[in-house]
Structures are given as structure tokens and as C-alpha cells.
Design a protein around this motif. Structure first.
Motif, mmCIF file in Angstrom:
data_model
loop_
_atom_site.group_PDB
_atom_site.id
_atom_site.type_symbol
_atom_site.label_atom_id
_atom_site.label_comp_id
_atom_site.label_asym_id
_atom_site.label_seq_id
_atom_site.Cartn_x
_atom_site.Cartn_y
_atom_site.Cartn_z
ATOM 1 N N THR A 1 -22.326 49.660 89.032
ATOM 2 C CA THR A 1 -22.518 50.311 90.616
ATOM 3 C C THR A 1 -20.945 51.029 90.762
ATOM 4 O O THR A 1 -21.641 52.306 91.776
ATOM 5 N N ALA A 2 -20.179 51.497 90.111
ATOM 6 C CA ALA A 2 -18.855 52.520 90.187
ATOM 7 C C ALA A 2 -19.648 53.570 90.009
ATOM 8 O O ALA A 2 -19.657 55.168 90.846
ATOM 9 N N ARG A 3 -20.411 53.391 88.521
ATOM 10 C CA ARG A 3 -21.185 55.007 88.055
ATOM 11 C C ARG A 3 -22.188 55.263 89.145
ATOM 12 O O ARG A 3 -22.413 56.444 90.005
ATOM 13 N N ALA A 4 -22.835 54.977 89.775
ATOM 14 C CA ALA A 4 -23.841 55.056 90.397
ATOM 15 C C ALA A 4 -23.266 55.707 92.289
ATOM 16 O O ALA A 4 -23.763 56.556 92.611
ATOM 17 N N ALA A 5 -21.881 55.108 92.661
ATOM 18 C CA ALA A 5 -21.288 55.263 93.987
ATOM 19 C C ALA A 5 -20.627 56.831 93.110
ATOM 20 O O ALA A 5 -21.345 57.717 94.021
ATOM 21 N N ARG A 6 -20.458 57.104 91.954
ATOM 22 C CA ARG A 6 -19.747 58.597 91.939
ATOM 23 C C ARG A 6 -20.613 59.695 91.687
ATOM 24 O O ARG A 6 -20.818 60.311 92.370
ATOM 25 N N LYS A 7 -21.951 58.916 91.506
ATOM 26 C CA LYS A 7 -23.455 59.758 91.472
ATOM 27 C C LYS A 7 -23.827 60.235 92.415
ATOM 28 O O LYS A 7 -24.663 61.865 93.740
ATOM 29 N N GLY A 8 -23.125 59.028 94.070
ATOM 30 C CA GLY A 8 -23.783 59.694 94.948
ATOM 31 C C GLY A 8 -22.473 60.126 96.070
ATOM 32 O O GLY A 8 -23.002 60.296 96.949
ATOM 33 N N ALA A 9 -21.738 60.787 95.800
ATOM 34 C CA ALA A 9 -20.715 61.043 95.748
ATOM 35 C C ALA A 9 -20.716 62.789 97.110
ATOM 36 O O ALA A 9 -21.249 63.560 96.282
ATOM 37 N N PRO A 10 -20.197 62.915 98.151
ATOM 38 C CA PRO A 10 -20.034 64.694 98.615
ATOM 39 C C PRO A 10 -19.541 64.916 97.892
ATOM 40 O O PRO A 10 -18.746 65.275 97.107
ATOM 41 N N GLY A 11 -20.347 66.305 97.419
ATOM 42 C CA GLY A 11 -19.840 67.822 97.065
ATOM 43 C C GLY A 11 -18.740 68.586 97.450
ATOM 44 O O GLY A 11 -18.094 67.857 98.414
ATOM 45 N N ALA A 12 -18.656 69.232 96.746
ATOM 46 C CA ALA A 12 -17.346 70.491 97.499
ATOM 47 C C ALA A 12 -17.891 71.120 98.710
ATOM 48 O O ALA A 12 -16.974 70.961 99.937
#
Length: 250
Positions: A57-68
């Protein structure tokens, strides 16, 4: 936080199972001693699955995190990636309460209420002679061994013996009380009650564990309805702590 719900539930249940099976004898309230390794294995697997679910779940959340640029980037070829999805209702967290309760407040062993619901079924097909009892008085007997001999032994092997029985107290009608034990084949779910009426002594509080010393009180023909429940004329009743393993094995 709702996305971590399944992981939290797995971890809580796994921790509860490990708590009762690894740290003390609480597991004996639910299953026989031989099943302890399976409880430990089950609790470990549930905890590991919870950790794995949390990591995914944490990995999926990081992939969907906002970019620069401050916006969530959409994965190529995946039009849904980067979009938020509605979670489950907040009330779903109530599912964690049973696991928390088991972890913090494990229920007691079955007692007088369970025994009172157990209706004994007796038949003359079990009547016969039993092997001789060991020499020496007082003789410590399992409650089920005493009950079987008292109700079905045509050789009357309990006669003229001083006996000692251990169990918890249950009440009957008209001031009658019993020393009682629950028998299990596998776990508490299949428990059946064995009880012996105690005569000539004041009744302790229900669910109190006692050791009763006395002599068999014969009544009725072996195998008949009058022979059940068996009875003991008490000479001494001693209160004891609840044993670590409260059940008798079938």
C-alpha cells in the motif's frame, strides 16, 4: 489512513493470536496443547501478511505522489493512474474492535453457563466392568473417569475408596451444586460438560475452582437414569486457583 485498513486488521489479528499462543497458557482456553505450534504459525503468517499489505500500500501511494510540478503524474498506458479513488466508509474501522478486544482482553475459559447448556445423554450400552483402580487413598481421579465408573461400572470399583476430584462449581435446583469439568476433543467449540453432585458441603460461588475429597454416593442401577449425575459425599472442599489448562481431554 483508510487504505491501510486491511493491513492493520491482519496485524491486529496476528498479534492477538501470537499473544495467546506465545506468551503464557492463554491458548489452552481455546484449543488443546498439541495445537500450539499451529497457532504460532497462523499468527506469524497473519502478521507477515499484514506487513506485506502495508508495504504494498505504501509503495502504491509513493507511485501516485505529486511530482515537482505539484501534480500527480499519470502512468503511461494507465488512464486511471494518478486519480484518487473513494475509500470505504469510516465505520469499517469498527471491524478492528474484535481483534483489539482479543489482543487486550482475552475471554475467560468456558464455565458454568456452558456446562448448564450441556444435556447429558446416557445409555445402558456402556455398562460393564472397569479395570482396577490404583492402590492408595485419597485417589485423585479425573472427573470424567469418576463419572464413567459411577454411572456404568457394574463392578462398583469406586466403593469404599476415598476420592479427590477437581473442577469448577456449578449450581442446580434446590441448593444442589456440582463440581464440573469441560471435556474437549480439539478446541473449546466442541466442549461437553461432566459434572458430579457434591453432597454434605456448602456450595462455593459459581465458577470457583475447587478440589473435593470424599466418597462415592451410590444411587440407581448402573446405566439407569437414576445413576446420573453421579454424586460424592464430601469430607473436604478446598478452593484452588484456576489451572492453566482448564479442560479435560477426550
Amino acid at each position: 489512513m483508510r487504505k491501510y485498513g486491511p493491513a492493520v486488521l491482519l496485524l491486529l489479528v496476528g498479534a492477538a493470536v501470537l499473544r495467546i499462543s506465545l506468551f503464557g497458557d492463554l491458548y489452552l482456553r481455546y484449543v488443546q496443547a498439541g495445537l500450539r505450534p499451529w497457532l504460532v504459525l497462523s499468527g506469524t503468517l497473519l502478521a507477515l501478511l499484514g506487513l506485506l499489505q502495508a508495504a504494498l500500500t505504501a509503495r502504491a501511494a509513493r507511485k501516485g505522489a505529486p511530482g515537482a510540478d505539484g501534480h500527480a503524474h499519470q502512468a503511461e498506458g494507465d488512464p486511471d493512474h494518478g486519480h484518487s479513488h473513494p475509500g470505504g466508509p469510516r465505520i469499517a474501522w469498527l471491524l478492528a474492535l474484535p481483534a483489539v478486544a482479543l489482543l487486550c482482553f482475552p475471554p475467560p475459559a468456558l464455565g458454568s453457563y456452558s456446562a448448564a447448556r450441556e444435556e447429558a445423554r446416557r445409555t445402558e450400552a456402556y455398562v460393564g466392568t472397569f479395570p482396577p483402580l490404583p492402590a492408595g487413598d485419597p485417589l485423585e481421579l479425573r472427573l470424567s473417569a469418576f463419572a464413567s465408573r459411577a454411572a456404568y461400572d457394574s463392578g462398583y470399583s469406586l466403593r469404599n475408596r476415598t476420592l479427590r476430584l477437581t473442577g469448577f462449581v456449578t449450581r442446580g435446583d434446590g441448593g444442589t451444586w456440582y463440581v464440573t469439568r469441560l471435556r474437549v476433543a480439539c478446541c473449546a467449540a466442541d466442549a461437553t460438560a461432566v459434572r458430579v453432585e457434591v453432597r454434605g458441603a456448602a456450595a462455593p460461588e459459581p465458577d470457583t475452582w475447587v478440589t473435593v475429597t470424599g466418597s462415592w454416593h451410590p444411587r440407581g442401577r448402573p446405566g439407569s437414569a437414576a445413576a446420573w449425575p453421579p454424586a460424592l459425599d464430601a469430607t473436604a472442599v478446598r478452593t484452588i486457583p484456576e489451572p492453566p489448562d482448564p479442560y479435560e481431554k477426550r
